[in-house]
Design a protein around this motif. Structure first.
Motif, PDB file in Angstrom:
ATOM      1  N   ILE A 255     -63.320 -66.848 106.374  1.00  0.00           N
ATOM      2  CA  ILE A 255     -62.813 -65.562 105.873  1.00  0.00           C
ATOM      3  C   ILE A 255     -61.724 -65.017 106.784  1.00  0.00           C
ATOM      4  CG2 ILE A 255     -63.415 -63.159 105.424  1.00  0.00           C
ATOM      5  CD1 ILE A 255     -66.132 -64.104 104.459  1.00  0.00           C
ATOM      6  N   SER A 256     -61.979 -65.006 108.088  1.00  0.00           N
ATOM      7  CA  SER A 256     -60.985 -64.471 109.018  1.00  0.00           C
ATOM      8  C   SER A 256     -59.711 -65.305 109.000  1.00  0.00           C
ATOM      9  CB  SER A 256     -61.568 -64.404 110.433  1.00  0.00           C
ATOM     10  OG  SER A 256     -62.013 -65.683 110.861  1.00  0.00           O
TER      11      SER A 256
ATOM     12  N   CYS B 182     -53.122 -65.250 104.652  1.00  0.00           N
ATOM     13  CA  CYS B 182     -52.582 -64.324 103.646  1.00  0.00           C
ATOM     14  C   CYS B 182     -51.622 -63.330 104.285  1.00  0.00           C
ATOM     15  CB  CYS B 182     -53.719 -63.588 102.948  1.00  0.00           C
ATOM     16  SG  CYS B 182     -54.698 -64.611 101.824  1.00  0.00           S
ATOM     17  N   PHE B 183     -51.941 -62.886 105.485  1.00  0.00           N
ATOM     18  CA  PHE B 183     -51.059 -61.948 106.189  1.00  0.00           C
ATOM     19  C   PHE B 183     -49.704 -62.595 106.479  1.00  0.00           C
ATOM     20  CE2 PHE B 183     -49.385 -60.287 110.211  1.00  0.00           C
ATOM     21  CZ  PHE B 183     -49.248 -58.950 109.879  1.00  0.00           C
TER      22      PHE B 183
ATOM     23  N   PHE C 177     -58.624 -67.121 106.469  1.00  0.00           N
ATOM     24  CA  PHE C 177     -57.974 -66.862 105.183  1.00  0.00           C
ATOM     25  C   PHE C 177     -57.151 -65.581 105.229  1.00  0.00           C
ATOM     26  CE2 PHE C 177     -58.124 -64.876 100.933  1.00  0.00           C
ATOM     27  CZ  PHE C 177     -57.451 -65.847 100.193  1.00  0.00           C
ATOM     28  N   LEU C 178     -57.698 -64.552 105.867  1.00  0.00           N
ATOM     29  CA  LEU C 178     -56.975 -63.283 105.971  1.00  0.00           C
ATOM     30  C   LEU C 178     -55.704 -63.438 106.810  1.00  0.00           C
ATOM     31  CD1 LEU C 178     -59.949 -60.784 106.445  1.00  0.00           C
ATOM     32  CD2 LEU C 178     -58.589 -61.191 104.375  1.00  0.00           C
TER      33      LEU C 178
END
Length: 432
Positions: free
Chosen positions: A150-151, A157-158, A153-154
């Motif tokens: 999750i981290s 995306c950023f 992926f973020l």
């Protein structure tokens, strides 16, 4: 076949360049000759010109493969080990976030400075790509670790969101996606066996290809800048037909092969050779044109002027293709020299990566300009090579600053080169 036998790593700069060479030269030229697609340029003698293209392409690849295999000094330099870093997966994510912050500074702060901003913006691309590479390195050995996934992926995306700001081209986005896959390969996938490796590549590569095709299909012909919201809205409206067109555009070679044919046919018949123009263009890239009015133009721009294109923008340019550069720069010199030089450059990069295969910082630095390597055969080759170099320099600066800081606060340890495992050994975390 070489990757399956283990003689050449599948994720190597050599192989990525060859993928681009197949798309932008071999397949593109074949398509142009078979279907007579030459954009706005006209080929008078397709059979004769096609034979010369095939001959020059073959000779170029012979010298390229020969110099890559021999290596010479590049091979020895690539065997130098550097200090490794002992870093946990979560700290790798934090390190990637630190890369993003530094990339924002380069792009949004220094990027606003006239003249300097052009260089720092390209440095930032390498930093963002390296950040995605660090995420891939942390995630690949433990794909089911939810916090890391999750981290990471973020963070990805950023980086993609920042690159979409006022951006029109695909190359920056592709750089980040390729950097993620490149680091994932060297972190874990290369130890899985060839069939499982291909499965991983398909699982990651197919969605990435669809994303890039949607982004390509969403681009409007007349615009060059748009906001993130406008880009997302355009991508969400892409239909199935548009998606097919986007995929074809990605794999068609953008008529670079046809442009190479035109250069072969017109040099030196109608225009004089410009010997080793690509070398001059690479060396003079850092010099702003405002300080050198007569700075050499790109071959793609020269072709627009010589082809007398109508109703195109002032910065409109063509992709001359690698063999087009050879034809323009005097093939008697360029066909063997360019093949040897590129073979040695890629041999050093690939050897250095393999020697330091357990060092995530080295791997993400080498993998920070991969889209430029992929597009090298399309041309403008000197510009692409310069952008790849700049991206690696940006990633190296970010790595040096952040690793020094993280080591000083005790979040990671550095180990001497002699404590590195051999490049072909399996990390302890993957042995199970």
């Amino acid at each position: 076949m070489q990757a399956a036998r283990g003689t050449v790593e599948l994720a190597s700069l050599r192989n990525l360049f060859l993928v681009g060479y197949i798309i932008f030269q071999l397949s593109s030229a074949t398509t142009s000759l078979l279907f007579e697609e030459y954009d706005q340029l006209y080929i008078q003698y397709p059979v004769y010109t096609g034979l010369i293209f095939a001959f020059l392409s073959t000779v170029f690849l012979i010298f390229f493969f020969f110099s890559y295999h021999k290596g010479w000094l590049a091979k020895r330099l690539g065997q130098k080990e550097v200090r490794n870093v002992d870093i946990s997966p979560i700290v790798l994510i934090l390190l990637a976030l630190a890369f993003c912050i530094f990339g924002l500074f380069l792009r949004l702060v220094l990027g606003q400075v006239p003249i300097l901003g052009v260089l720092t913006a390209q440095l930032a691309v390498g930093v963002f790509a390296a950040a995605c590479g660090l995420v891939g390195w942390a995630w690949a050995p433990r794909p089911l670790n939810v916090p890391i996934a999750i981290s990471g992926f973020l963070v990805v995306c950023f980086t993609l969101g920042v690159l979409l700001m006022q951006s029109f081209g695909r190359r920056e986005l592709l750089t980040c996606l390729l950097a993620f896959g490149f680091a994932s390969y060297w972190s874990a996938w290369r130890y899985l066996g060839f069939q499982r490796l291909l499965t991983r590549l398909a699982v990651i590569g197919i969605p990435a290809l669809i994303f890039m095709a949607v982004f390509t299909a969403a681009r409007a012909g007349g615009e060059r800048e748009r906001s993130i919201g406008e880009t997302i809205r355009a991508m969400s409206s892409v239909g199935v037909y548009d998606l097919k067109v986007g995929i074809i555009d990605l794999l068609s070679g953008q008529l670079a092969g046809g442009n190479s044919l035109w250069l072969i046919e017109n040099y030196p018949e109608n225009y004089d050779y410009i010997p080793l123009h690509a070398v001059t263009y690479y060396v003079t890239q850092p010099i702003p044109r405002v300080y050198w009015e007569n700075k050499p133009n790109s071959v793609g721009r020269i072709m627009v002027e010589q082809g007398e294109f109508r109703k195109v923008g002032a910065n409109y340019s063509l992709g001359p293709g690698m063999i087009g550069h050879v034809a323009h720069d005097n093939p008697w010199i360029a066909v063997w020299l360019y093949g040897i030089v590129l073979g040695l450059i890629f041999r050093w990069c690939d050897q250095f990566t393999k020697t330091n295969a357990l060092n995530p910082i080295v791997v993400v630095i080498i993998g920070s300009g991969l889209s430029q390597i992929l597009g090298l055969a399309r041309g403008e080759s000197a510009l692409f090579l310069f952008n790849a170099t700049t991206s690696m320099v940006g990633a190296w600066i970010a790595g040096w600053l952040t690793v020094t800081f993280f080591a000083s606060i005790g979040w990671m340890n550095r180990t001497p080169p002699r404590q590195l495992q051999t490049p072909n050994s399996i990390p302890d975390g993957l042995k199970a």
